[in-house]
Design an enzyme around this catalytic site. Structure first.
Site, short mmCIF file in Angstrom:
data_model
loop_
_atom_site.label_atom_id
_atom_site.label_comp_id
_atom_site.label_asym_id
_atom_site.label_seq_id
_atom_site.Cartn_x
_atom_site.Cartn_y
_atom_site.Cartn_z
CB SER A 170 8.37 7.12 -4.65
OG SER A 170 7.75 7.24 -3.39
NE ARG A 225 -2.16 -0.99 3.69
CZ ARG A 225 -3.47 -0.93 3.45
NH1 ARG A 225 -4.07 0.24 3.26
NH2 ARG A 225 -4.20 -2.02 3.43
CB ALA A 284 8.24 -0.62 -2.74
CG HIS A 285 6.15 2.57 0.37
ND1 HIS A 285 6.63 3.84 0.19
CD2 HIS A 285 7.09 1.90 1.03
CE1 HIS A 285 7.82 3.92 0.74
NE2 HIS A 285 8.14 2.76 1.25
CG ASN A 286 3.73 6.06 -1.80
OD1 ASN A 286 4.05 5.50 -0.75
ND2 ASN A 286 2.73 6.90 -1.88
#
Lengths: 341, 341, 341
Positions: free
Chosen positions: B253, B212, B233-235
């Site tokens: 990211s 998330r 991974a996140h973002n």
């Protein structure tokens, strides 16, 4: 088990106290009374509290114990006796009331079926197999005898497992392979309608994935051992007695022949062939279509270990090489200066 | 299906016996009567028992079959007809009595809910979706229509899936991202309170993880296909029609734009940007913050494929280069000797 | 929470409107009224709609908000207050009727046991711990207090977890390690009868595997954080406050001491030792038995970052070096021609 019985079981020579009782195995360094340990090399100097030591024959010993067993291959002997002293927990046959078993599945004798297990239509589970809690077995699956399917394993429709197969938790056998054909608007799924065949005595580590064949089969040969988090793509064929360490990935249709040893985090492109007996070091990369001959291979793209080492040494010496070059230029300049005079 | 009907379905030209019955698809090499196969290149000489072959147009054929269909893209045509001949098993709507569905979840028409499935509070499952055995759907999740959520998948709280999404077994959508802030005593968890958005027609392979967003969202664009054991991974934001092979890892990211093709075991540092249409070879490494332009990229750190090959060739020739250097030194020494005379 | 209360909670200085209400946290770039954001560097020019900003002290600001809080470490302060504003959903104690709990398991106060959870014989679950749906806990497992065991986690027999441990979905703790001894006919399983010990405040990411010790234990030290899809082999010892990014693999008996930071997709051979405080870059490879001293390490085989960069630069300049060499040969040839005259 008495030390004498252990020696007999191993057909090995015993010296010392044959009556001493052995209850469990341990590392030589931490073993205490009632435990059996082993030394691989006589030079492994160790203080051990073990009651019994398995050691290589005919060599001066640096550790002692009340009972000493001589064996050509101490580690192998140790593994054999450990299996006897620490048999895996056998679960009694029977079906947990929560399990969801298709009425037309054929369940053998003495099969253990844990809580929240599913077995789909037309599937067959061999005698003495354990389907532990949360194991999901699809339709038309055949699982052989004495297998251990650990909690939360998934075996998808149509896949075939031999006898004495061990699948650790989180293994997924028979998910769709990764095959698409690009068209104008995006990707069209290539059919993934084959199966996975896992032969006898295979062990597969936690969270490893073996995809079904696109059209034919993906096959893992007899006695092969695969570690955790390995990816085996569609239509891969792995031979017998192959060892594959963790996190290695094998692309579609690649063949790994019998008795290969593959390190961890190795990547195989598609349609590669690894010939019987090859050894490939960790993190190596094998290009698509590459044929890897017997021998020890290393690096990306893989090359014979000797070559890899030599190359590595060359790269390491690049700093010195550049200095040599500068020195040559200096000398050259001097000569040129002289010749101009 | 008759060969003629297949040709009509594909809007392709047929020659030979249009009445021959086709029941299934197979590899050209193993196909038998009643089966359809394809050849990508006419030079693919093959003995086939297929009743019908899809082949490229206007070229001399090296294989024959009772019925021949000409198509510009034989593999694509084959994939299309295979989907028709081998439709995936559709499970009828209905809820297994063991499933644990929150009373305030909204379940659409014709939804299949297998054994031991959970659906949490406030979640919504679209028409025709299948939640297969052991699938765990958290709270406030929205899953669209006609999705297939395979056994033992986990979709965590708040995540959103579009229509026609396929998640293979063991996929975890929406686990917490990996973010901490170091303080004197150890690590303090950075908030991981975002969500995952998976757009329409995405397929995600077994045991892949999509974390998330920490604060915002992690997004997988429409029509993107992700293989097994991939880490997102996140973002991270992945565009539309991206293909990502097994065991690749994408750090926080990072952005992968539309129509990129990413090999297996590639590693992306955080905050990298891969521009639309870039192709990155297996095992490549992309440094944090790197911008990867369109083109074909290879190696660690990634470089254009041509450069990578040239560099590799240079490294391979280091042995020869060292010999050249020694030869130069010898000649130089000779000249110096002469000039000193 | 009012901005003033947040400043007080952080023992930080507030300027502006202390009465403004903060309900949630967000990225500075997307924050709106009622939200709190942070800037790490004052130069982070940003238009923010946040009601409150945490910023570094004593520096000119490029963004403004109704309330400004100065903190030495804005990100850390932000993480702390986020944990307060967004506490994780606590599930109330109680056992779902479908759960399958051994009658002789000891379940603490306020333990949440979700649907389809198993807890085996002799296991012990500490107060306030959550075993979420589908979590499988074997026999003789000890799980401490306030742990969160996410859906479909597996904790195998005999493993020990401390307090405040978080295991994300798909984690497998205590599967058998990968150890075999070759004999004439194939591989004999080396005993895998040890355990895994996970100390307090450890968090382990989705689908990560931690194998049990072969004879002793595999240990994850206090406060260590491990990302998704990581492989931790048998008898590995990881110290306290270690951070390990996704898809890294650690082979048997390797030791990673306290406070190390390990990137993603790193591979460790067996019996390596990483000394306290070392930092290892992503995709690095550590050879078996290697001792990695404190400092920053990179590449395969790992070398100090500076050396790695220098080497990389050398390799990059090989094209130029070859040109230099050709130029030298030309000049040398000329000199030789001259000297022959």
């Amino acid at each position: 088990m008495k030390a004498r019985e252990i020696a007999e079981f191993l057909s090995a020579e015993l010296s010392g106290d044959g009556d001493i009782e052995i209850e469990s195995v341990a590392d030589a360094a931490t073993a205490t009374a009632g435990q059996l340990a082993f030394l691989e090399r006589p030079a492994d100097a160790v203080e051990t509290g073990a009651s019994c030591l398995i050691v290589p024959p005919n060599l001066p010993l640096t550790a002692s114990a009340p009972a000493i067993i001589s064996a050509e291959e101490p580690k192998l002997a140790f593994a054999r006796i450990a299996a006897k002293l620490h048999p895996r927990k056998m679960r009694e046959g029977g079906k947990h009331p929560s399990a969801n078993i298709s009425p037309d599945a054929r369940i053998g004798e003495g099969v253990f079926i844990g809580a929240f297990v599913c077995v789909g239509d037309g599937s067959e589970i061999g005698d003495g197999t354990e389907l532990r809690a949360g194991a999901m077995v699809g339709d038309n699956v055949r699982i052989g005898m004495r297998c251990v399917i650990h909690p939360n394993v998934v075996v998808c429709d149509g896949c075939l497992l031999g006898d004495d197969v061990i699948l650790h938790s989180g293994v997924v056998i028979g998910a769709d392979g990764f095959g698409y054909v690009r068209d104008r608007d995006g990707y069209v799924k290539f059919p993934q309608i084959g199966i996975v065949v896992v032969e006898d005595h295979v062990e597969i580590g936690a969270n490893t994935c073996v995809d079904r064949g696109a059209l034919g089969e993906t096959r893992i040969g007899e006695g092969t051992k695969i570690d955790n988090l390995v990816q085996v793509a569609h239509n891969v064929r792995i031979g017998k007695r192959v060892v594959i360490a963790a996190q290695t990935g094998i692309s579609g249709s690649t063949v790994i022949e019998d008795d290969c040893v593959i390190g961890g985090q190795v990547g195989f492109g598609d349609h590669a062939v690894v010939k019987s007996g090859a050894v490939i070091g960790s993190q190596a990369g094998v290009l698509p279509g590459k044929i890897v001959r017997p021998g020890v291979w290393w690096g990306t793209p893989v090359q014979p270990l000797d070559e890899y080492k030599r190359q590595n040494a060359y790269v390491k010496s690049l700093g010195r090489l550049r200095e040599t070059l500068r020195e040559i230029e200096r000398r050259l300049g001097e000569l040129e200066g002289n010749s101009r005079k």
